[in-house]
Design a protein around this motif. Structure first.
Motif, PDB file in Angstrom:
ATOM      1  N   LEU A  58      74.837  57.747   3.466  1.00  0.00           N
ATOM      2  CA  LEU A  58      73.891  58.221   4.483  1.00  0.00           C
ATOM      3  C   LEU A  58      73.549  59.696   4.310  1.00  0.00           C
ATOM      4  O   LEU A  58      72.850  60.261   5.147  1.00  0.00           O
ATOM      5  N   ARG A  93      75.919  62.335  13.029  1.00  0.00           N
ATOM      6  CA  ARG A  93      74.999  63.313  12.441  1.00  0.00           C
ATOM      7  C   ARG A  93      74.999  64.635  13.176  1.00  0.00           C
ATOM      8  O   ARG A  93      74.601  65.661  12.624  1.00  0.00           O
ATOM      9  N   LEU A 100      63.782  60.547  14.421  1.00  0.00           N
ATOM     10  CA  LEU A 100      64.739  59.897  13.531  1.00  0.00           C
ATOM     11  C   LEU A 100      65.266  60.809  12.431  1.00  0.00           C
ATOM     12  O   LEU A 100      66.398  60.665  11.977  1.00  0.00           O
ATOM     13  N   ASP A 101      64.442  61.731  11.994  1.00  0.00           N
ATOM     14  CA  ASP A 101      64.782  62.560  10.834  1.00  0.00           C
ATOM     15  C   ASP A 101      65.996  63.444  11.134  1.00  0.00           C
ATOM     16  O   ASP A 101      65.968  64.254  12.050  1.00  0.00           O
ATOM     17  N   PRO A 102      67.066  63.290  10.350  1.00  0.00           N
ATOM     18  CA  PRO A 102      68.275  64.078  10.622  1.00  0.00           C
ATOM     19  C   PRO A 102      68.242  65.462  10.008  1.00  0.00           C
ATOM     20  O   PRO A 102      69.236  66.198  10.085  1.00  0.00           O
TER      21      PRO A 102
ATOM     22  N   LEU B 158      67.162  55.921   7.632  1.00  0.00           N
ATOM     23  CA  LEU B 158      67.149  55.939   6.162  1.00  0.00           C
ATOM     24  C   LEU B 158      65.710  55.926   5.636  1.00  0.00           C
ATOM     25  O   LEU B 158      65.402  56.595   4.649  1.00  0.00           O
ATOM     26  N   LYS B 160      63.142  57.171   7.159  1.00  0.00           N
ATOM     27  CA  LYS B 160      62.579  58.495   7.439  1.00  0.00           C
ATOM     28  C   LYS B 160      63.102  59.518   6.431  1.00  0.00           C
ATOM     29  O   LYS B 160      62.365  60.414   5.999  1.00  0.00           O
ATOM     30  N   MET B 161      64.368  59.381   6.059  1.00  0.00           N
ATOM     31  CA  MET B 161      64.932  60.293   5.054  1.00  0.00           C
ATOM     32  C   MET B 161      64.230  60.074   3.712  1.00  0.00           C
ATOM     33  O   MET B 161      63.982  61.026   2.964  1.00  0.00           O
ATOM     34  N   ARG B 164      60.903  61.878   3.727  1.00  0.00           N
ATOM     35  CA  ARG B 164      61.063  63.313   3.464  1.00  0.00           C
ATOM     36  C   ARG B 164      61.317  63.563   1.979  1.00  0.00           C
ATOM     37  O   ARG B 164      60.747  64.475   1.385  1.00  0.00           O
TER      38      ARG B 164
END
Lengths: 299, 299
Positions: A58, A93, A100-102, B158, B160-161, B164
């Motif tokens: 993740l 996180r 949603l974007d961490p 995931l 969304k990641m 990016r």
């Protein structure tokens, strides 16, 4: 009762995390459940390894060393005077903006909680009941790699609620292809013709640490092992069935709740309705393994 | 900045939930995201309805009336002096013992958070880029009913990641059969031959409130509508593509990141690389709908 939160011990009712933690908002987190015997976390290196593997999948920062986590567990147990316990470590996180974007979340949140060893000894002697979950299928590996032990556990929560509704101890989930995977909180084994069967990881399941250990004990119990894609019907011809996890250890299944034709639900005894000989042998071997590890740790 | 927590307003940095909340431990919770225009939550009855529907699917207690929630939102926005905002309401299982079973959890946790309207106007005029998610598939409806807007959002995190990482605004997830479902945080539409296409709910997606509204506006824009099981390739022949959600409204996609043969990744313009005429018409109709609702609410 205490909780180890981030870097310190706090009272359980003071153990709070930000409502902006993405673990809370989006289930963006992972965890491990570790059994502690005589103040010693069992199979710690395996749990520590899996925690970091989950984090890596993740891209979740997990900056705490194995030594740091072990010390934290020790402090937690000492504060509550517990030597036999189950410990849960969660890494999420951390707090960030909504969305949603961490990318903007930091730092990761660490929570270590414990509860006293639930006495399962009576159940290990008598056996439990089990059913195939009907309300929910196992999440497919494509949507979330099954090797990630994440806090996205809602399918398993639903399976556990179904177990309670149907009056059984555990439900086992099928995958989309109708093959057996794992229980809501356990791995599944069955024995037929001197062979220990368990669903293959490719069916979509978390390969438990207790599962691996039990597979390793099979030979000493006089069993071959086979990992495969099994159907629910395979359970009907099993001589013995049992469940494993860190706290269950080797837990015999002695009754299946099974939908019968026209007769509605039926209960079927597994084997003779009591723990079978191989299961008992594996229980003894498992217990011996625990004791040997404790001896090696100088306990 | 404030948060409405359970029954009162608190400062955002004081907004904490129990580390024993099963929302935190197991993702056992639901949420809604509501757009507020001129202090007025847009499409509130639909959001309120879906929140309760999600709760019902999980047997999750949601004892707050629609009126109570509306008043809480008003108080929250007033405290922060916000008239244009996005509001998130979360309801989780509440604190309970460790373990998946929610039977002993209570009471449910209510968290209402807001953030200022992110100015998407420039993006609505210019358009955004999009890709098909490659690292993750959409959770299958069998493992979790897609109509439940749950906090088990890790697959979307995931996705969304990946967006990016690949430098695109949004990724769209495929289901296990390789059909288009929805974006990490949006619904997907495309236009071809005067027909507005969007993936059918049966493909496994949350039928968004903005999605339904836009489908209802199609006729006025001179478009037929069709809900179907589409492949990624269908996007290549689309005249126009756009995404919808409560905050995006109608957001044109003007560029697709597409894996090219031997050439690695390529960027392909959608239509002429700028928002198409139907998309612009739908944007205008949507905006008119918002204004009409505000007028009706006496704003």
């Amino acid at each position: 009762m205490h909780v180890f939160l981030q870097s310190r011990l706090v009272h359980a009712d003071q153990a709070r995390v930000s409502a902006f933690d993405h673990g809370f908002l989006y289930g963006d987190g992972i965890y491990e459940t570790v059994r502690v015997y005589a103040e010693t976390p069992f199979e710690w290196p395996a749990h520590d390894h899996r925690l970091r593997q989950s984090a890596r999948h993740l891209s979740l920062a997990c900056p705490w060393s194995s030594r740091y986590l072990l010390t934290a567990i020790e402090r937690l147990l000492r504060a509550d005077g517990r030597s036999e316990a189950t410990v849960r470590l969660s890494v999420t996180r951390g707090p960030g903006p909504l969305g949603l974007d961490p990318a903007l979340c930091r730092p990761s949140t660490l929570v270590i909680q414990s509860h006293p060893d639930r006495s399962l000894e009576a159940l290990r002697e008598k056996g439990v009941s089990m059913a195939i979950a009907e309300c929910v299928r196992h999440p497919s590996p494509g949507s979330l790699d099954c090797r990630i032990k994440s806090t996205n556990s809602l399918s398993f929560v639903l399976a556990k609620m179904e177990a309670r509704r149907r009056g059984v101890f555990e439900t086992v989930l099928l995958n989309e292809a109708g093959r057996l995977t794992e229980g809501a909180s356990s791995n599944l084994f069955f024995i037929r013709a001197r062979t220990l069967h368990t669903p293959d990881v490719s069916c979509g399941l978390l390969p438990g640490i207790t599962r691996r250990l039990v597979l390793g004990l099979a030979a000493a119990a006089g069993l071959r092992t086979l990992e495969g894609a099994y159907r629910p019907q395979d359970l009907l011809s099993a001589d013995e069935i049992f469940l494993t996890n860190t706290t269950f250890e080797v837990l015999p299944v002695t009754e299946l709740a099974w939908p019968g034709p026209r007769t509605g639900r039926r209960r079927r005894a597994v084997g003779r309705g009591r723990p079978g000989p191989y299961t008992q042998t594996l229980q003894a071997l498992y217990r011996r393994r625990v004791l040997r590890r404790l001896a090696r740790a100088g306990v």
